[in-house]
Design an enzyme around this catalytic site. Structure first.
Site, short mmCIF file in Angstrom:
data_model
loop_
_atom_site.label_atom_id
_atom_site.label_comp_id
_atom_site.label_asym_id
_atom_site.label_seq_id
_atom_site.Cartn_x
_atom_site.Cartn_y
_atom_site.Cartn_z
N ASP A 1 -0.26 -12.62 -13.49
CA ASP A 1 -0.53 -13.99 -13.02
C ASP A 1 0.05 -15.03 -13.97
O ASP A 1 0.50 -16.08 -13.52
CB ASP A 1 -2.04 -14.21 -12.87
CG ASP A 1 -2.52 -13.69 -11.53
OD1 ASP A 1 -1.88 -14.00 -10.51
OD2 ASP A 1 -3.51 -12.95 -11.50
N GLU B 1 -4.51 -15.94 -18.16
CA GLU B 1 -3.52 -15.76 -17.09
C GLU B 1 -3.16 -17.07 -16.42
O GLU B 1 -2.49 -17.09 -15.39
CB GLU B 1 -4.00 -14.72 -16.06
CG GLU B 1 -5.33 -14.97 -15.43
CD GLU B 1 -5.78 -13.82 -14.52
OE1 GLU B 1 -4.95 -13.00 -14.10
OE2 GLU B 1 -6.99 -13.75 -14.23
N HIS C 1 0.83 -1.21 0.00
CA HIS C 1 0.00 0.00 0.00
C HIS C 1 0.85 1.25 0.00
O HIS C 1 0.55 2.24 -0.64
CB HIS C 1 -0.89 0.02 1.25
CG HIS C 1 -2.11 -0.82 1.12
ND1 HIS C 1 -2.73 -1.39 2.19
CD2 HIS C 1 -2.83 -1.16 0.04
CE1 HIS C 1 -3.78 -2.06 1.78
NE2 HIS C 1 -3.87 -1.94 0.48
N CYS D 1 -2.97 -6.98 -20.56
CA CYS D 1 -3.37 -6.00 -19.55
C CYS D 1 -2.55 -6.09 -18.28
O CYS D 1 -2.80 -5.36 -17.33
CB CYS D 1 -4.86 -6.13 -19.23
SG CYS D 1 -5.28 -7.72 -18.52
C1 PEP Z 1 -2.73 -9.90 -14.35
O1 PEP Z 1 -2.78 -10.93 -13.67
O2 PEP Z 1 -1.83 -9.66 -15.17
C2 PEP Z 1 -3.77 -8.86 -14.22
C3 PEP Z 1 -3.93 -7.95 -15.14
O3 PEP Z 1 -4.55 -8.85 -13.16
P1 PEP Z 1 -4.16 -8.68 -11.61
O4 PEP Z 1 -2.81 -8.04 -11.53
O5 PEP Z 1 -5.27 -7.87 -11.05
O6 PEP Z 1 -4.17 -10.11 -11.13
MG MG Z 2 -4.55 -11.56 -12.63
#
Ligand code: PEP
Ligand code: MG
Length: 591
Positions: free
Chosen positions: A462, A438, A196, A509
């Site tokens: 992930d 992922e 955080h 993403c």
């Molecule tokens: C990811 O896993 O790359 C993702 C975009 O989601 P998060 O980081 O929220 O798991």
């Molecule tokens: Mg993820």
């Protein structure tokens, strides 16, 4: 220095928030409070309990004031709401009052004992959610103790000159209280890149390095230090030459940032005209206003779990509806890609869904929470469908490992659409359903998933974790975690090729999408879309616009022919520095 050992000139840590700052060190060593002890007569007890209640009121006011000062800062809401809840929690205050009454002891002593008991209970909990709340409890207890003792809450105190803080750790509360006119940067012994504290530093634009290990032991109060937040380095008593080169670099970076924002309106395409859509990742609906200034086209990932954090009840349909409408309307006519809630794993759960799991990253999280058309899923999908007429909705499913999960979501959505229309609600046509790629399972099944899916978005955060069997939050194995591992590049190639054969668009993403070091790799792979934090869009766009697609493909082919992550890292770093020397100068090795 405490040990008399020689001070290294540069300490390497985790790059937490970018930027360069030079100043005198203020070294904060944890301060222990002296707790007074007093025996009470029975007649004194009611007044002592009243004093505790007054102190709790003041502590809440202090937390509220900091919360207020940080309005609009990412995640501040979630952090301070928890602390307020703890300061209102009858478990804590009743426990202290009971000790005052039963033990005939003063409020400070009673709070100390009750706080220690509760902290020990939290520490022993197998549930990572509750363990994580321990630091909030510690902050709340300390704040209350300071109010009882009549002390100011800031341990940092007034700063007379521009200062770099060196601490074992800094709580979000402490960061929030920093006088931003005199604190230039901070560096801490503890902490990982996703804490955080780091997220707050990012939002406040404060350069920061964490996870330095022994900075507080090695730096003297008043030493000249230089924080290079982007490179994750703390220079101790740097030479005039080091200061000069870093300050020149900081000035160039400032100029570049200003120049980059002027790119916002130019098309996101390679030099030879191949378009790549650059979208923004979003955690809060009220950030949507800022996206266009950075040159982002719509939202590629809205992480809805931030609506669910640190509260007792999940948000209801009406509340979610307002958020989704705001995001959809804010980017219309561009699409808003809204991910269904991805609680569990490393994310905190709301009360009622807390479970202790030995392996939370492999447990009940992501799309698994929708199993059996759970109320959690039904409420969210109804809110999404009701919000859909406000813009162009794309729904994204996290942690998919099988076709049946996508089919279940699709049929659930179809049934809810009928239900809503029967209730008189309007639902837009053409809502797309996508899958976050992922897990290695999703990559292996990409052709099968494509039959049920309109688009794909690779969640590299992930995907790297599950491909390499490396916990993304564990500092001890952080050296193994990286997008430049040959296995990761092969898995990405397989995902993109699979989507291409199945004629489905595919984007990225995860954090890799916003890391300019990997822009050519991702262009070379042939992705259609990159979604990243808004602040990264301009840098990625500049690299994109200065690159030919063929050039990116040949760099990727060269990297795929290498054997190890180290070889790939060296070659990629060298090539990117050669092509974009200004962009990557901060990533240069320590001279
Ligand atoms: C990811 O896993 O790359 C993702 C975009 O989601 P998060 O980081 O929220 O798991
Ligand atoms: Mg993820």
């Amino acid at each position: 220095m405490r040990s008399g050992e020689p001070v290294p000139t540069v300490l390497e840590g985790v790059a937490a928030a970018p930027g360069i700052a030079v100043g005198r060190a203020r070294v904060l060593v944890p301060e222990t409070l002296t707790i007074p002890e007093r025996r009470l007569t029975p007649a004194e007890v009611p007044e002592e309990i009243a004093r505790l209640q007054r102190a709790a009121c003041s502590a809440r006011e202090r937390v509220q004031a900091i919360h207020h000062a940080l309005a609009g800062v990412e995640l501040a809401d979630a952090i301070f709401r928890t602390q307020l809840l703890l300061l209102e929690d009858p478990q804590l205050l009743d426990g202290v009052a009971r000790r005052i009454r039963d033990g005939g002891i003063n409020a400070e002593r009673a709070l100390q004992d009750e706080g220690e008991r509760m902290l020990a209970v939290f520490a022993a909990m197998p549930d990572p959610y509750l363990r994580e709340r321990r630091s909030d409890l510690a902050v709340a207890v300390r704040e209350l103790q300071m109010c009882l003792l009549g002390l100011e809450s800031a341990r940092i105190g007034p700063l007379t000159e521009p200062t770099v803080l060196i601490a074992v750790d800094l709580s979000p509360t402490e960061i929030a209280q920093l006088d931003r006119a005199s604190v230039l940067a901070f560096a801490t012994d503890a902490g990982g890149p996703a804490s955080h504290a780091v997220i707050l530093a990012h939002s406040l634009g404060l350069p920061a390095v964490v996870g330095l290990g022994r900075a507080t032991a090695l730096v003297h109060e008043g030493d000249l230090v230089l924080v290079d937040g982007g490179a994750g380095r703390l220079w101790v008593r740097p030479s005039p030459e080091v200061v000069r080169t870093h300050c020149q670099r900081a000035a160039r970076e400032r100029q570049r940032t200003n120049a980059l924002l002027r790119l916002a309106d130019l098309p996101a395409e390679t030099r030879d005209g191949r378009p790549i859509v650059l979208r923004a990742n979003l955690e809060r609906a009220d950030e949507v206003e800022r996206l266009r200034d950075h040159g982002a086209t719509g939202v590629g990932l809205f992480r809805t779990e931030f609506l669910y954090l640190n509260r007792d009840e999940p948000p209801g349909e009406e509340e979610q509806l307002q958020h989704y409408r705001a995001v959809l309307a804010g980017v219309k006519p561009q699409p808003a890609t809204i991910r269904t809630v991805d609680l569990g794993g490393d994310k905190l759960l709301v009360a009622g869904q807390r479970r202790s799991e030995a392996n939370p990253a492999l447990g009940l999280r992501g799309v698994r929470l929708a199993r059996g058309r759970s109320p959690l899923s039904t409420v969210q999908l109804r809110a999404l469908l009701r919000a859909s007429p406000a813009g162009r909705l794309r729904i994204l499913l996290p942690l998919v490992t099988g076709v049946e999960e996508v089919v279940a979501a699709r049929t659930h959505l179809a049934d809810l659409r009928r239900e809503l229309e029967a209730e008189g609600h309007r639902v837009a046509d053409g809502i797309e359903l996508g899958v976050v790629v992922e897990t290695p399972a999703a990559v292996a099944l990409i052709d099968r998933l494509a039959a049920e899916t309109d688009f794909f978005s690779i969640g590299t955060n992930d995907l790297i974790q599950y491909t390499l069997a490396v916990d993304r939050d564990n500092e001890a194995v952080a050296y193994l975690y990286g997008a430049g591992h040959p296995a990761v590049l092969r898995v990405l190639r397989s995902a993109v090729e699979g989507a291409r054969v199945a004629d489905r668009p595919i984007g990225v993403c995860g954090e890799m999408a916003g890391d300019p070091l990997f822009t050519l790799v991702l262009i070379g792979l042939g992705v259609d879309e990159l979604s990243m934090s808004a602040g990264s869009v301009a840098r990625v766009k500049r690299i994109l616009r200065a690159t030919d697609w063929a050039e990116a493909r040949s760099l990727l082919a060269e990297l795929l022919a290498l054997r190890t992550a180290a070889e790939i890292g060296d070659t990629l770093g060298r090539e990117m520095r050669r092509r974009f020397p200004e962009e990557f100068e901060s990533a240069a090795p320590v001279p």
